[in-house]
Design a protein around this motif. Structure first.
Motif, short mmCIF file in Angstrom:
data_model
loop_
_atom_site.label_atom_id
_atom_site.label_comp_id
_atom_site.label_asym_id
_atom_site.label_seq_id
_atom_site.Cartn_x
_atom_site.Cartn_y
_atom_site.Cartn_z
N PHE A 122 81.80 7.10 39.96
CA PHE A 122 82.13 5.69 40.16
C PHE A 122 80.87 4.83 40.00
CE2 PHE A 122 86.16 6.35 43.02
CZ PHE A 122 86.79 6.96 41.94
N GLU A 123 79.74 5.30 40.50
CA GLU A 123 78.49 4.54 40.35
C GLU A 123 78.14 4.37 38.88
OE1 GLU A 123 75.27 6.05 42.75
OE2 GLU A 123 75.92 4.81 44.45
N GLN A 124 78.27 5.46 38.12
CA GLN A 124 78.02 5.38 36.68
C GLN A 124 78.99 4.42 36.01
OE1 GLN A 124 75.57 6.70 34.79
NE2 GLN A 124 74.69 7.26 36.77
N PHE A 125 80.25 4.54 36.41
CA PHE A 125 81.31 3.72 35.82
C PHE A 125 81.03 2.24 36.02
CE2 PHE A 125 85.53 1.91 35.40
CZ PHE A 125 86.18 2.72 34.47
N LEU A 126 80.53 1.89 37.22
CA LEU A 126 80.29 0.48 37.55
C LEU A 126 78.97 -0.03 37.02
CD1 LEU A 126 81.53 0.25 41.27
CD2 LEU A 126 82.79 -0.20 39.15
N SER A 127 78.05 0.87 36.68
CA SER A 127 76.69 0.45 36.34
C SER A 127 76.67 -0.29 35.00
CB SER A 127 75.74 1.63 36.31
OG SER A 127 76.06 2.49 35.24
N THR A 128 77.63 0.01 34.12
CA THR A 128 77.67 -0.67 32.83
C THR A 128 79.08 -0.59 32.25
OG1 THR A 128 77.01 -0.51 30.50
CG2 THR A 128 76.77 1.47 31.84
N ASN A 129 79.45 -1.60 31.49
CA ASN A 129 80.74 -1.55 30.78
C ASN A 129 80.60 -0.84 29.45
OD1 ASN A 129 82.50 -2.86 32.58
ND2 ASN A 129 81.58 -4.84 32.02
N GLU A 130 79.35 -0.53 29.10
CA GLU A 130 79.09 0.02 27.78
C GLU A 130 79.43 1.52 27.71
OE1 GLU A 130 78.01 -2.36 25.60
OE2 GLU A 130 78.27 -3.59 27.39
N CYS A 131 79.14 2.25 28.77
CA CYS A 131 79.23 3.70 28.65
C CYS A 131 80.68 4.16 28.77
CB CYS A 131 78.34 4.40 29.66
SG CYS A 131 78.98 4.54 31.32
N SER A 132 81.01 5.20 27.99
CA SER A 132 82.35 5.77 28.01
C SER A 132 82.55 6.55 29.31
CB SER A 132 82.51 6.71 26.82
OG SER A 132 81.61 7.80 26.96
N LEU A 133 83.79 6.89 29.59
CA LEU A 133 84.07 7.73 30.76
C LEU A 133 83.38 9.08 30.60
CD1 LEU A 133 85.58 8.05 33.44
CD2 LEU A 133 87.54 8.90 32.16
N LYS A 134 83.35 9.58 29.37
CA LYS A 134 82.68 10.86 29.10
C LYS A 134 81.21 10.79 29.47
CE LYS A 134 81.17 13.68 25.18
NZ LYS A 134 79.79 13.14 25.19
N ASP A 135 80.53 9.71 29.07
CA ASP A 135 79.11 9.56 29.41
C ASP A 135 78.92 9.45 30.92
OD1 ASP A 135 78.48 9.60 26.74
OD2 ASP A 135 78.37 7.42 26.54
N ALA A 136 79.77 8.65 31.56
CA ALA A 136 79.68 8.46 33.01
C ALA A 136 79.89 9.79 33.73
CB ALA A 136 80.70 7.43 33.49
N ALA A 137 80.91 10.55 33.30
CA ALA A 137 81.23 11.82 33.95
C ALA A 137 80.15 12.86 33.68
CB ALA A 137 82.60 12.32 33.49
N SER A 138 79.61 12.86 32.46
CA SER A 138 78.56 13.84 32.13
C SER A 138 77.32 13.60 32.99
CB SER A 138 78.17 13.74 30.65
OG SER A 138 79.28 13.99 29.84
N THR A 139 76.93 12.33 33.11
CA THR A 139 75.76 12.00 33.92
C THR A 139 75.99 12.37 35.38
OG1 THR A 139 75.21 10.19 32.42
CG2 THR A 139 74.19 10.13 34.59
N ALA A 140 77.16 12.01 35.90
CA ALA A 140 77.47 12.29 37.31
C ALA A 140 77.48 13.80 37.55
CB ALA A 140 78.83 11.68 37.69
N TYR A 141 78.11 14.54 36.65
CA TYR A 141 78.17 16.00 36.81
C TYR A 141 76.76 16.60 36.77
CZ TYR A 141 79.13 20.91 36.01
OH TYR A 141 79.12 22.28 36.13
N GLY A 142 75.95 16.10 35.84
CA GLY A 142 74.58 16.61 35.72
C GLY A 142 73.77 16.36 36.98
N GLN A 143 73.99 15.21 37.61
CA GLN A 143 73.25 14.87 38.82
C GLN A 143 73.70 15.68 40.03
OE1 GLN A 143 73.96 10.67 39.37
NE2 GLN A 143 72.38 10.05 37.89
#
Ligand code: 1PZ
Length: 212
Positions: A122-143
């Motif tokens: 959710f933090e990734q999702f809210l941080s920018t409108n630019e990134c796809s759900l895939k990018d948001a989920a990949s970053t969150a999973y990696g963290q």
């Protein structure tokens, strides 16, 4: 007037449940078992609600759903015998089974990972409108999760990322709007953070490291 989204959507129900838990941690509600800390039953109820999100992610994450639900179901079973979260940890300490696969304490640690993953997503999702759900989920999973998962799991998860829906599809499947989804995700982020920290502090209070 507009329908009150707080009453209606699955995401609002999740946010509400975690706000209730967070309130009880601050001592204002009925979920806190006096000196004993957070009660297991309302905690696992809130964790169960999270499962609705899986339905929005598509078939690729069926295995993640089964994994998460199995752990939550084990804690639901545990809630019949143990009143609070710290009781299950103390029980496993006595049995030397804190890290043993399938133990309640280990499953608590895994469910906590799931809650933190969603928070990070959710933090990734809210941080920018630019990134796809895939990018948001990949970053969150990696963290949040990748440091604790073996290579095979990490590979499976990263393959599944390609099958995630778009941002717009997710918002619509959640029955939210661009505006309401931000509000509800922020509510979950705010409410889940102290719960996640509280669970970490329980382990640390018993000298159990969090590197597993
Ligand atoms: C909202 C998230 C969307 C992004 C998608 C990311 C999907 C992550 C998928 C995680 C798959 C977990 C696969 C299984 C891992 C198991 O090896 C471990 C250890 O289990 P054990 O050895 O103790 O029996 N299990 C876990 O780490 C539990 C992970 C729970 C997280 C599941 C996702 C929950 C959140 C999704 C909500 C929609």
């Amino acid at each position: 007037s507009f329908r009150d989204a707080d009453e209606g959507t699955p995401l609002a129900a999740v946010a509400e449940a975690f706000e209730e838990l967070a309130r009880s941690l601050r001592g204002g509600g009925g979920e806190e078992g006096g000196d004993g800390g957070l009660r297991l039953a309302p905690f696992v109820d809130a964790c169960s609600l999270v499962s609705v999100l899986f339905g929005c992610l598509g078939f690729a994450f069926k295995f993640a759903e089964m994994e998460y639900v199995a752990k939550v179901n084990d804690l639901i079973e545990a809630s019949k015998a143990y009143e609070t979260l710290i009781h299950i940890i103390d029980h496993d300490i006595k049995n030397d089974s804190v890290r043993r696969q399938g133990s309640h304490s280990r499953n608590l640690r895994r469910v906590r990972l799931g809650l933190d993953l969603i928070r990070a997503l959710f933090e990734q999702f809210l941080s920018t409108n630019e990134c796809s759900l895939k990018d948001a989920a990949s970053t969150a999973y990696g963290q949040v999760c990748a440091p604790f998962h073996n290579w095979a799991i990490r590979k499976t998860v990263s393959a599944g990322m390609y099958a995630l829906p778009t941002r717009e599809q997710l918002i619509s499947r959640l029955n939210e709007t661009d505006y309401s989804v931000q509000k509800e995700m922020q509510r979950y982020i705010n409410a889940s953070s102290p719960i996640i920290q509280y669970i970490d502090d329980l382990f640390l209070s018993r000298n159990i490291a969090l590197d597993w």
